[in-house]
Structure formats: structure tokens, C-alpha cells
Design a protein around this motif. Structure first.
Motif, short mmCIF file in Angstrom:
data_model
loop_
_atom_site.label_atom_id
_atom_site.label_comp_id
_atom_site.label_asym_id
_atom_site.label_seq_id
_atom_site.Cartn_x
_atom_site.Cartn_y
_atom_site.Cartn_z
N ILE A 5 0.84 -1.20 0.00
CA ILE A 5 0.00 0.00 0.00
C ILE A 5 0.87 1.24 0.00
CG2 ILE A 5 -1.92 1.18 1.14
CD1 ILE A 5 -2.35 -1.49 2.71
N SER A 6 1.93 1.22 0.81
CA SER A 6 2.77 2.43 0.93
C SER A 6 3.50 2.73 -0.38
CB SER A 6 3.75 2.27 2.09
OG SER A 6 4.76 1.33 1.79
N PHE A 7 3.90 1.69 -1.14
CA PHE A 7 4.59 1.94 -2.42
C PHE A 7 3.71 2.71 -3.39
CE2 PHE A 7 6.99 -2.30 -1.68
CZ PHE A 7 7.88 -1.65 -0.84
N SER B 166 8.63 -9.55 1.05
CA SER B 166 8.53 -8.08 1.03
C SER B 166 9.74 -7.45 0.35
CB SER B 166 8.40 -7.55 2.46
OG SER B 166 7.24 -8.04 3.08
N LEU B 167 10.92 -8.06 0.53
CA LEU B 167 12.11 -7.53 -0.14
C LEU B 167 11.96 -7.60 -1.65
CD1 LEU B 167 15.04 -8.94 2.04
CD2 LEU B 167 14.37 -6.55 1.78
N TRP B 168 11.36 -8.68 -2.15
CA TRP B 168 11.14 -8.77 -3.59
C TRP B 168 10.15 -7.71 -4.05
CZ3 TRP B 168 12.76 -9.39 -8.10
CH2 TRP B 168 11.89 -9.52 -9.19
N VAL C 109 10.95 -4.82 -6.91
CA VAL C 109 10.15 -4.58 -8.11
C VAL C 109 9.89 -3.09 -8.29
CG1 VAL C 109 7.87 -4.91 -9.14
CG2 VAL C 109 9.07 -6.86 -8.12
N PHE C 110 9.62 -2.40 -7.18
CA PHE C 110 9.28 -0.99 -7.27
C PHE C 110 10.50 -0.08 -7.36
CE2 PHE C 110 5.08 -2.29 -6.30
CZ PHE C 110 4.26 -1.25 -6.70
N ARG C 111 11.57 -0.43 -6.68
CA ARG C 111 12.69 0.50 -6.57
C ARG C 111 13.99 0.01 -7.18
NH1 ARG C 111 8.71 3.49 -5.94
NH2 ARG C 111 7.98 4.09 -3.86
N ASP D 142 8.69 -3.29 -15.20
CA ASP D 142 10.00 -3.93 -15.06
C ASP D 142 10.44 -3.78 -13.61
OD1 ASP D 142 10.52 -1.23 -14.86
OD2 ASP D 142 12.07 -1.18 -16.40
N THR D 143 11.52 -4.44 -13.25
CA THR D 143 12.04 -4.27 -11.89
C THR D 143 12.68 -2.89 -11.78
OG1 THR D 143 14.06 -5.39 -12.59
CG2 THR D 143 12.40 -6.72 -11.46
#
Length: 787
Positions: A421-423, A472-474, A478-480, A713-714
């Protein structure tokens, strides 16, 4: 001769003192002090003051401040900040603040409240002993460092209301861990202690703590922002007994007068769930007692909450503080934050009438200045989105929270949906990174697993939540695409994966026996978990084995992105073998479902959701399996509002995103019951917490699944827009991105979808709708297509 010798001796002593002072300054870089004779671990509230004179106002004066357990800093009577941010002794936080804006030419006063909440302190507080630290970065201002030039006072006005006195078990289900209540006696309090005019001549000199270079706190600078703070006021008085409430009270235009020898009770409603520091201001009424009680909702009976908007014929029950007045104008404020929608003030006056002047609260939570937006032609869905964002805010402080009312603890499993949610609502990832960094510091050196929640004083580890940490690390990657951050966590990732590898039954390829806690979800039927109770030994659980496989798949992708091809291939093979084993031993051909155990006597949504997520069934078979997941009527256990996070992920993976709006029963139920945030499970049998961010993920899916805004993309260097409007006719939404704001606008007209996608400079992507694949560029993109 005597004078000359005395002078020589004095000069020699002065040189020795100066030399020792220089040595102390070189060695004592962490000037910890405490109140003399203070109980090092017991409950206590202490005040520290330092008066000094400045010839001119400094342009900058950066200082470091910390305390065990907590502090609140005032400069010239103005509240400046409070902290330190939560951590542990390995990375204990100090705060960095520029005092210059608070200072003036001439006399100044620094005043600090320090408290240790003793044995009943919040479970998230990790403590060594009562202590306080203050130091200037600039040696020119070293005279303000915490030392014996300060004054200190022990505040005897406080008497903690311990857990057994709060009696949280009588009416409230489950665990409470947010610290004692405050009972404060105004006639003992040093009112005005934070101001320059206060006379501290009777105060003591603090004791300088000497740890011989081995202080128990390994200090590191605060790495999250200070909390967002603003004032809030109740919106309504829902009922009052024993007193008349004038119409202008809530607007600050009148006071409530409680006559002498009276018992009165006033129920205030903030109308939404919130958290922070309540401030109750009264005048006159010496000898009165005010009990201030806080609740999420009112109760029909023990453990049974009423409609959240209802108060008639319902009981107010919750944790509380007590304030004893002295007849002067005073403001009561608890030393630690409270969470509530309702505040009830129970007043007993003595020989004098009491004036209740105001009630307000200083909100305290993590700053989210640029959140996502969602507006559609469905008002209920719009409200649902906003409730999810409010739940995120209420469950974000110096850590993520499971529940701000009951625990304020950061659980590895809760953090996965919270982070997702925070992302979509912030590009500030500092809080997430702090949670991911802290969690491995709780590692059990034998199992290599992490504590259930951390920071916490729990003494047990939690296997599934350690796996969730890897997942969660994955999600973060993906986002950053933050390679540097993930690389530093490679060792704890391996430790978690290896624990489960060592516990594989090689004869079957399934996990078991497992001698650790493995919470998966709350049970619909028993109020427990869909597995045996956490302390029981698990053997050959398909659910747990597939949860491990799902985690392995996340780890494999992480290793691939980090260039660790050998590790990626190794864990990929492990994952493939156990998926095959689960299918061989647990697939039920008749039911077309995977059973929870090889005996095929128990079936859950959870196991089959995980089978889709980790490809334990072939991708071509996943749409049909998902349809069984949502249609089969005889599951022994169904996913709660928490585990629906995985249900919706499986929905998206199986190409069934168009079904999302048909599966919001839990959240519509929260709305129907008057919630303003989302609760813990959605099950009537477990109605404990009204604010639990692991349930707030529909706000994430409204943006990612309905509006279709997804990383292509990652690292989210490109965006994929793949909407599932589910019958909605009009939608406008946006989300923050490191390059700017992504916006989408959809309207259905005459069987056609008109879409406008606005991308910030430097961001491009793809439009994916049905069989259409259209490139998107920075700026405004307009598309019209048949539904």
C-alpha cells in the motif's frame, strides 16, 4: 608563604582539571546522564533543564538527543520534538535537530522530559536503563551537552495504571501491549518547568553515567523523518450525564461547568479513528478526579462491539488515564500516544465546581504528504479507498503497526501488504527500509529465524513471518530496484531459506516436522489459525510448504537481479521439487483442489491460493483452480481480510482481475458496521482490532488491479497500464512515482472505453487491454477502445 603555596596548589589542580576535562571530552562522546539514585529499569518520570545565555542568535545549532525509554524536548517553553525513534540496543537512535529556530539572544532554556515506563512499557520499547543524552555537534556549544551543568527533578505526580488495573481482558479480546495508563496528581506536578521563569534551585545535579566506553546503546542517527503532528478536535458530544453541555463548547466558545459534589460523564466522538496525544484542559475544581477513557467503539457486552456509530444503550470500555486537579488552570496530556475514536471523560468533583475548557489531540503518525487518489462513479468504493489510506496512516509511526490501539508492533507478515500500500502512496521508502533492516537484528542464532514482531521484547521466533520478510524484499525490489539495500541482507535471507530446507522430509518432499511458530491466518471457525496452534508441531503441511515455495520464488528472482545466478538456480531447483511433491501427495482429483495435508481430509482456500501464486499447478490450469477457490462451498477454512491480499494476487495472476469488485464483502461489511478504518479479520468471530493495516490492501488493488497501474520492469522504470474496471463507468486515479505523478482517467461511453494516461517526464510504458498493446510516452496519452 601560605598564600603562595595555596596558589601553586590551585594552579596545579586547575591544570589537572583542565587535562582531565580534555580527556573526558575526547573519551566521553556519548554524555549519558540520569537522575541520581533513579531506579535504572523501573517506572519513572524525570525532568532535565539547562539554562544558558547567548550573545547572538546562532545561524545553526545542530544537536543530538536521545533517551531510554523516551524523551520530549522543549526549547524556551516551545515543544520541539519527541523521540527517539524506535530501534534496539544494536542500533539505538538519537535524533538530530537544529535548535537555532527556537533560540534567542540572551537567556535561553532547554527542558527535557524523560520517562521509563517500567515493566509494563510498550512491548515495542527495547531498553537498557533510564538515561538521557544531549550533545552539540559544534564544540563551540559544548556547554549545553548533558552533564552536571544541567538540573534534574524526579516527578512524583505520576503513578502508572498497570495492565492489571486497566483490566483489558474483561471486555477486550486478545493481547494489549501499549504501556500503562497515567494517573497524574496536579498538586505534585512542577507546572511551568519547561519555561525560563521556573525556579529550579531545588533541583538536583544529574549523575553522569560512565560505561568505560561500553555503553549498552550503540547509537545511530535517526533514519526516518519526525512524525507528522497537527491538532485535531472531537466532532460531536454523543451523550452527557450529570452535566449540561453548552452549544459552543466544541468550537471553543464556552466551557462545561461541572458543579461541586457531582459525578458527570461526557462521551466525545472524533467520528474517525485517530491516534496521538489527547490534551484535556480544566480550571478550578480542586480535588476533582477525571478518568479519561479511550475506545475504538462501544460495546454491547464483553468482546461484542456495537455498530461503530452507535452509542445508545452501549458500554464505553477501554484503557484510561486519571487526572487529579489542584484548582488551577491545567492541561493533562499523557506521556505516550493513545489511539481512539471515542473519548469518555468521567468527572467526580469535590467541594468546588470544575470548568472543562477544552479537549483536543495532537495527531502523531508517519508523514504521507503525497498519497494516491481514486474517484469513481461508485461513492461506496471511493469511501473504501479513503478508509484504506486512513488505515495505512494510523498503522504507520516510527514503525509499521499491526494495530495502534492494542499493540503498536511491527510484524513481518503484516508488513508485506502494508508495504505494498505504501509503495502506491509514497516515494519515501525510509520507513519500509528501516523495518526490513531492523527485523533480521532479532535473529535467533540457532534457527536463523526472526522474532514474530520487532522491535519487541518477544523471546520467540516466527517462521512464516521470516518468510514474509523475504517476500517483502522482492516487492520492494520490483518498485525501486534497490540493489545495494537488498545485497546487504543476503546473509539473513539465506538463513531463513536454509531453516526450512533443513526441515524438509526428504522421503516426501514436504515440510515437517516443524518446531517453530508458523502463523498463516486467523481461522474463520475457531478464532485461531487454519493450521494447528502455533506451538504445535506441523508435519507435511501443503499450506506451509507452498508458502515456502512462494518465498523461494521471490528469492530466486532477487538473486537473479543481484547477479547471483548459482544461488538462483539452486533455490529454483529446491522450489520445483517441493511444488511437485505437494501436487503428487495433496492433489485431490475429485475435488480438483489441493488438500492441506496428504490425508486429504482438510481443504482451505489458503493452500490453493498459494498453489496458484507459486505455480504448483500449471499456468494453463490456474484460471480454473481460481474459479474453484472462489466457488467451492465446503472449505474448512477461508481467507480472512488479511489473507485476501494473496487471494487478490492469485486473482490477478490467473487472469481473473475482472472479478475483484465482486469479492469485497469483508470491506463492505466494515463499512456497514460504521468502521472508519479496516479491521483485523472481517470474521464476526474475531472482532478485536478496528484498525489493522494488513486489511487495507483493497486501496492498493484499486490502483494496481482496477486502474491497472503496475511496474512494467524491476525498478519501475517503465509502467504497464492494464485496467479492470469491473463495470465501473468512470474512474480517475493517480499515484506518486519517483519521476512524478502517474494519472489515469477512464470513462465508458456507448460500449467504448475512453482512457487518458498522463505520465511524468522520463517515464514511458505500455497500454495492455484485451489483445491491445500500445506504447505510452511521457505526457498525455489518449486511447479509445471497444470494451
Amino acid at each position: 608563604m601560605r598564600l603562595r603555596n595555596t596558589l601553586r596548589i590551585s594552579i596545579a589542580l586547575l591544570l589537572v582539571f583542565l587535562a582531565s576535562s580534555v580527556l573526558m571530552a575526547q573519551n566521553n562522546t556519548e554524555p549519558w546522564v540520569c537522575y541520581p539514585t533513579a531506579n535504572t529499569t523501573g517506572y519513572g518520570v524525570y525532568h532535565f533543564r539547562k539554562a544558558f545565555v547567548l550573545d547572538t542568535e546562532p545561524a545553526e545549532l545542530r544537536v543530538h538527543i536521545s533517551a531510554d525509554n523516551r524523551y520530549e524536548l522543549f526549547v524556551n517553553g516551545q515543544r520541539a520534538c519527541f523521540g527517539p525513534a524506535k530501534g534496539d540496543l544494536k542500533t539505538y537512535k538519537y535524533d538530530v535537530l537544529d535548535l537555532a529556530p527556537f533560540l534567542k539572544e540572551g537567556e535561553n532554556i532547554i527542558a527535557v522530559l524523560v520517562f521509563n515506563m517500567g515493566n509494563d512499557k510498550p512491548m515495542a520499547f527495547i531498553s537498557a536503563q533510564t538515561a538521557f543524552l544531549f550533545r552539540s555537534e559544534d564544540p563551540v556549544f559544548a556547554f549545553i551537552n548533558s552533564d552536571q551543568g544541567w538540573k534534574t527533578f524526579r516527578n512524583e505526580a505520576y503513578d502508572p495504571i498497570l495492565y492489571e488495573e486497566l483490566d483489558t481482558r474483561s471486555w477486550v479480546k486478545g493481547y494489549y501491549a501499549c504501556g500503562p495508563g497515567d494517573e497524574v496528581f496536579a498538586d505534585r506536578y512542577p507546572w511551568g518547568w519547561e519555561t525560563l521563569a521556573y525556579d529550579d534551585s531545588g533541583w538536583m545535579v544529574p549523575e553522569v553515567l560512565d560505561f568505560q566506553g561500553k555503553a549498552p546503546w550503540n547509537l545511530v542517527a535517526r533514519n526516518i523523518p519526525f512524525m507528522d503532528t497537527h491538532m485535531e478536535t472531537p466532532q460531536a458530544i454523543r451523550r452527557a450525564a450529570g452535566v449540561k453541555v453548552p452549544p459552543g463548547f466544541l468550537k471553543g466558545r464556552s466551557a462545561i461547568t461541572v458543579p461541586a459534589q457531582t459525578q458527570a460523564r461526557i462521551l466525545f466522538d472524533y467520528e474517525v479513528f485517530t491516534m496521538g496525544y489527547p490534551e484535556l484542559t480544566v480550571e478550578n475544581g480542586a480535588g476533582s478526579a477525571l478518568k479519561v477513557r479511550y475506545a475504538e467503539a462501544l460495546y454491547e457486552g464483553p468482546n461484542i462491539k456495537g455498530h461503530r456509530d452507535s452509542v445508545d444503550n452501549l458500554t464505553m470500555y477501554g484503557v484510561f488515564d486519571i487526572f487529579h486537579t489542584d484548582g488551577e488552570k491545567r492541561t493533562f496530556r499523557p506521556i505516550w500516544k493513545r489511539a481512539f475514536r471515542y473519548v469518555e471523560v468521567d468527572i467526580t468533583t469535590g467541594e468546588e465546581s470544575l470548568q472543562l475548557l477544552s479537549l483536543r489531540s495532537q495527531y502523531s503518525g508517519y508523514p504521507y504528504p503525497d498519497m494516491g487518489t481514486f474517484e469513481s462513479n461508485d461513492p461506496q468504493l471511493n469511501e473504501l479507498f479513503e478508509m484504506g489510506l486512513r488505515t495505512l496512516r494510523m498503522c504507520s509511526g516510527e514503525t509499521y503497526y499491526d494495530t495502534p490501539y492494542y499493540e503498536q508492533l511491527s510484524y513481518g507478515g503484516d508488513n508485506r501488504p502494508i508495504a505494498s500500500i505504501s509503495f502506491y502512496n509514497s516515494t519515501d521508502d525510509r520507513l519500509f527500509r528501516e523495518m526490513m533492516r531492523l527485523y533480521p537484528q532479532s535473529v535467533n542464532q540457532e534457527t536463523r529465524l526472526f522474532k514474530s514482531a520487532y522491535p519487541s521484547r518477544f523471546n520467540f521466533d516466527q517462521g512464516t513471518w521470516s518468510l514474509a520478510w523475504v517476500q517483502s524484499l522482492w516487492d520492494y525490489f520490483v518498485f525501486r530496484g534497490d540493489t545495494a539495500f537488498v545485497q546487504q541482507l543476503a546473509e539473513p535471507i539465506e538463513g531463513v531459506l536454509n531453516f526450512y530446507l533443513y526441515n524438509l522430509d526428504e522421503s516426501m518432499g514436504l515440510l515437517g516436522p516443524i518446531h517453530t511458530r508458523n502463523f498463516m491466518d486467523w481461522s474463520m471457525h475457531k478464532g485461531t489459525v487454519p493450521q494447528p496452534r502455533p506451538r504445535f508441531v506441523l508435519r507435511h503441511s501443503a499450506m506451509l510448504t507452498l508458502y515456502y515455495a512462494h518465498t523461494l520464488d521471490c528469492a530466486v528472482k532477487l538473486y537473479e537481479m543481484l547477479g547471483e545466478e548459482e544461488k538462483a538456480r539452486y533455490w529454483e531447483q529446491v522450489s520445483a521439487k517441493i511444488k511437485t511433491a505437494v501436487f503428487i501427495h495433496c492433489w485431490d482429483e475429485e475435488k480438483q483442489l489441493i488438500a492441506d495435508f496428504p490425508d486429504k481430509k482438510q481443504f482451505s482456500q489458503h493452500t490453493n491460493i498459494l498453489a496458484i501464486l507459486c505455480d504448483a499447478v500449471a499456468p494453463v490450469s490456474q484460471p480454473a483452480l481460481f474459479d474453484r477457490v472462489v466457488s467451492y462451498e465446503h472449505f474448512d477454512e477461508r481467507a480472512s481480510s488479511y489473507f485476501a491480499f494473496f487471494l487478490f494476487k492469485a486473482m490477478q495472476k490467473a487472469g481473473r482481475g475482472h472479478l475483484f469488485l465482486e469479492h469485497l464483502d469483508f470491506w463492505e461489511g466494515f463499512q456497514e458496521k460504521g468502521f472508519t478504518t479496516f479491521g483485523e479479520t472481517g470474521f464476526a468471530s474475531h472482532d478485536r482490532s478496528d484498525c489493522h493495516a494488513w486489511s487495507a490492501h483493497p486501496s492498493y488493488y484499486l490502483l494496481s488491479l482496477v486502474c491497472g497501474i503496475q511496474p512494467a520492469d524491476t525498478g519501475f522504470n517503465r509502467v504497464r497500464i492494464a485496467p479492470n474496471l469491473n463495470g465501473l463507468q468512470k474512474v480517475s486515479a493517480s499515484m506518486p512515482h519517483p519521476k512524478g505523478r502517474i494519472q489515469v482517467h477512464y470513462q465508458v461511453v456507448g460500449g467504448k472505453l475512453r482512457a487518458e494516461v498522463v505520465l511524468p517526464d522520463g517515464l514511458s510504458g505500455d497500454w495492455c487491454f484485451g489483445t491491445e498493446h500500445i506504447p505510452l510516452n511521457s505526457g498525455v496519452n489518449r486511447i479509445e477502445t471497444l470494451l
